[in-house]
Design an enzyme around this catalytic site. Structure first.
Site: not given
Ligand SMILES: Cc1cc2nc3c(=O)[nH]c(=O)nc-3n(C[C@H](O)[C@H](O)[C@H](O)COP(=O)(O)OP(=O)(O)OC[C@H]3O[C@@H](n4cnc5c(N)ncnc54)[C@H](O)[C@@H]3O)c2cc1C
Lengths: 43, 458
Positions: B111, B225, B272, B333, B368
């Site tokens: 990537e 992104h 990026r 993104h 990142r």
């Molecule tokens: C389309 C896309 C593709 C991506 N591809 C990649 C990739 O290939 N490789 C990579 O490393 N990263 C990738 N990323 C980035 C990566 O997916 C995210 O940074 C990572 O998954 C974040 O994980 P997280 O657990 O912090 O948050 P999330 O997975 O977003 O989870 C957040 C959680 O918090 C909950 N929440 C939010 N506010 C509240 C609240 N007030 N009370 C209770 N619950 C709440 C939501 O309901 C959710 O369950 C991508 C992101 C996107 C959007």
């Protein structure tokens, strides 16, 4: 008064949080006057 | 309600943390939607990890450091890269099935910004979904973990400088008290009109932490992104993974020119921010609405096998990746800034942790490197779990008040914020627009304070 439109309350907090975080982001952007990484500032 | 560990959020950062905590601790996970609705499930490209003999820690660290503009916390970065294999092994132990060659060797891809093939992927281009589905089924089997769907944290509860839980909202508002609280609420895409994120990403955890007195860091760094599918229709801006360019697709302008070579020697695979700005510049200079991703020179069968999900989504929108150029633009993104944490994911408030996209651990620096964010979730999720496992905390607070709420309408403010952020706090910023945006956001916050939000809100 007893609620209750929970959906509206959720939007209230989400919007308040969005405004709060936006303010903090803008303040940080203004503080860093030079471009760095993905913060790109036009002169 | 009382729990030993309260985890706010249900994405990868949350579930990996929960599954690594000792099973004799009672864990409560709350999510604003359900476990399937998060950015983790959307991750396509994969997860970076140094697992190959041809790769080296040094090279992964160097690539991350260069992408991060040497602004990274090197100690944290070192730790993340050097433990990456163990963290991946644990995912495999949980049952995650990464794509493999026939001989059993894990497949890796390239990537932008990486100088080696070190991105593991699953299901072709649905890595996040495969990981999340597997972890969700593990969580469901664990009797010590309770998941409360449709439950939103609205504020943290503190006793002096100790976090003792959160005020939450589902059908009513109530308190969940806890020994340890982990914020894992993900990103801030919802602040922007154009984003790859789910609409639940409204920066809640960061706002809660700020109101509670947490230190925040690097809030100016937002990654855009380069390649989101472009459509005028609302909600149609899905991500086209960097891996498509990693496998050889070109970015072209309306004159059919591979313009990225003008901006960086790595062309389409430059970091990026450089690609996003290259696209931004092409749009301004050529008065275009989008640029194009050209994968037509790649083997048709390879495209369909390697990117089944992206291929299908493009087709549903009238574009066949094998024959058509795909219209793309750069959109919000990933949030690099966030709640400042140490190696153990601890914030400056006792017993309060932050993990995943809402946290700032320093590993990404000022930008990142692709596929390092899933790795960050599991690295720090593990450290938090270990810290909780090794620090049993004695006091137990029970605060069982509930609240009733009033009814207001302020729905138009969301759109207003998104327009301001998209227009004035986007890929290219300037002081004048930032100052204007600041005033507009302050006005919105004043409206909240004046009309709705006060100490006796409830
Ligand atoms: C389309 C896309 C593709 C991506 N591809 C990649 C990739 O290939 N490789 C990579 O490393 N990263 C990738 N990323 C980035 C990566 O997916 C995210 O940074 C990572 O998954 C974040 O994980 P997280 O657990 O912090 O948050 P999330 O997975 O977003 O989870 C957040 C959680 O918090 C909950 N929440 C939010 N506010 C509240 C609240 N007030 N009370 C209770 N619950 C709440 C939501 O309901 C959710 O369950 C991508 C992101 C996107 C959007």
């Amino acid at each position: 008064m007893i609620l209750i439109n929970i959906f509206i309350v959720k939007i209230f907090f989400e919007t308040l949080n969005m405004a709060t975080v936006s303010k903090l982001i803008i303040k940080a952007c203004l503080k860093r006057e030079e471009s760095l990484g993905c913060h790109y500032i036009e002169k | 309600m009382y729990t030993d560990v309260l985890i706010i959020g249900g994405g990868l950062a949350s579930l990996y943390t929960a599954l690594n905590i000792k099973s004799d601790l009672k864990i409560t996970i709350i999510t604003k939607g359900d476990l399937y609705r998060c950015n983790s499930s959307l991750a396509q490209g994969g997860i970076a990890a140094c697992i190959d003999k041809e790769d080296s820690y040094k090279s992964h660290i160097k690539d991350t450091f260069i992408a991060g503009n040497k602004f990274n916390n090197l100690q944290a970065l070192n730790m993340m890269v050097k433990t990456s294999k163990e963290r991946i092994d644990k995912l495999i132990e949980f049952g995650v099935f990464f794509d493999k060659y026939k001989n059993g060797k894990l497949k890796t891809t390239m990537e932008g910004g990486h100088s080696n093939r070190r991105i593991l992927h699953a299901g072709g281009d649905i890595t996040g979904k495969v990981i999340m589905d597997t972890l969700i089924s593990n969580v469901k089997k664990r009797s010590n973990i309770t998941v409360l769907d449709n439950t939103m944290a609205i504020d943290l509860i503190k006793n002096k400088n100790i976090c003792i839980g959160a005020k939450v909202l589902n059908k009513k508002v109530f308190n969940i008290t806890s020994k340890h609280t982990v914020i894992a609420t993900g990103g801030i895409g919802g602040l922007f009109k154009n984003t790859t994120n789910t609409s639940i990403s409204t920066g809640d955890g960061i706002a809660l932490a700020y109101r509670a007195g947490c230190n925040l860091k690097n809030m100016e760094f937002i990654q855009f992104h380069p390649t989101a599918f472009y459509s005028k229709e609302k909600g149609k801006k899905f991500l086209i993974s960097e891996a498509v360019r990693g496998e050889g697709a070109y970015l072209k302008n309306k004159f059919n020119e591979r313009f990225m070579l003008k901006y960086h020697k790595r062309g389409e695979l430059a970091p990026r921010d450089i690609v996003a700005r290259g696209i931004y510049k092409e749009l301004i200079d050529n008065d275009e609405e989008c640029v194009y991703l050209d994968a037509t020179h790649l083997e048709n069968s390879f495209i369909k096998k390697r990117f089944p999900n992206i291929y299908k989504k493009c087709l549903e929108n009238g574009f066949d990746m094998c024959n058509d150029y795909i219209p793309v633009i750069a959109v919000e993104h990933y949030f690099i800034g966030g709640i400042e944490t140490d190696f153990n994911g601890l914030t400056n408030i006792k017993n309060l942790y932050a993990c995943g996209e809402c946290a700032n651990t320093g590993v990404h620096g000022a930008n990142r490197l692709a596929s390092n964010s899933l790795l960050e979730c599991i690295t720090f999720g593990y450290n938090i779990a270990e810290n909780i496992n090794n620090n049993p905390y004695k006091d137990k607070y029970i605060l069982d008040e509930t609240y009733n709420l009033d009814n207001w309408d302020f729905t138009h403010y969301k759109k207003k914020i998104q327009c301001i952020m998209d227009k004035d706090v986007g890929i290219v910023r300037n002081k004048k627009d930032l100052l204007k945006a600041e005033v507009k956001i302050e006005d919105i916050l004043n409206d909240f304070n004046k009309h709705f939000y006060s100490k006796d809100f409830f």
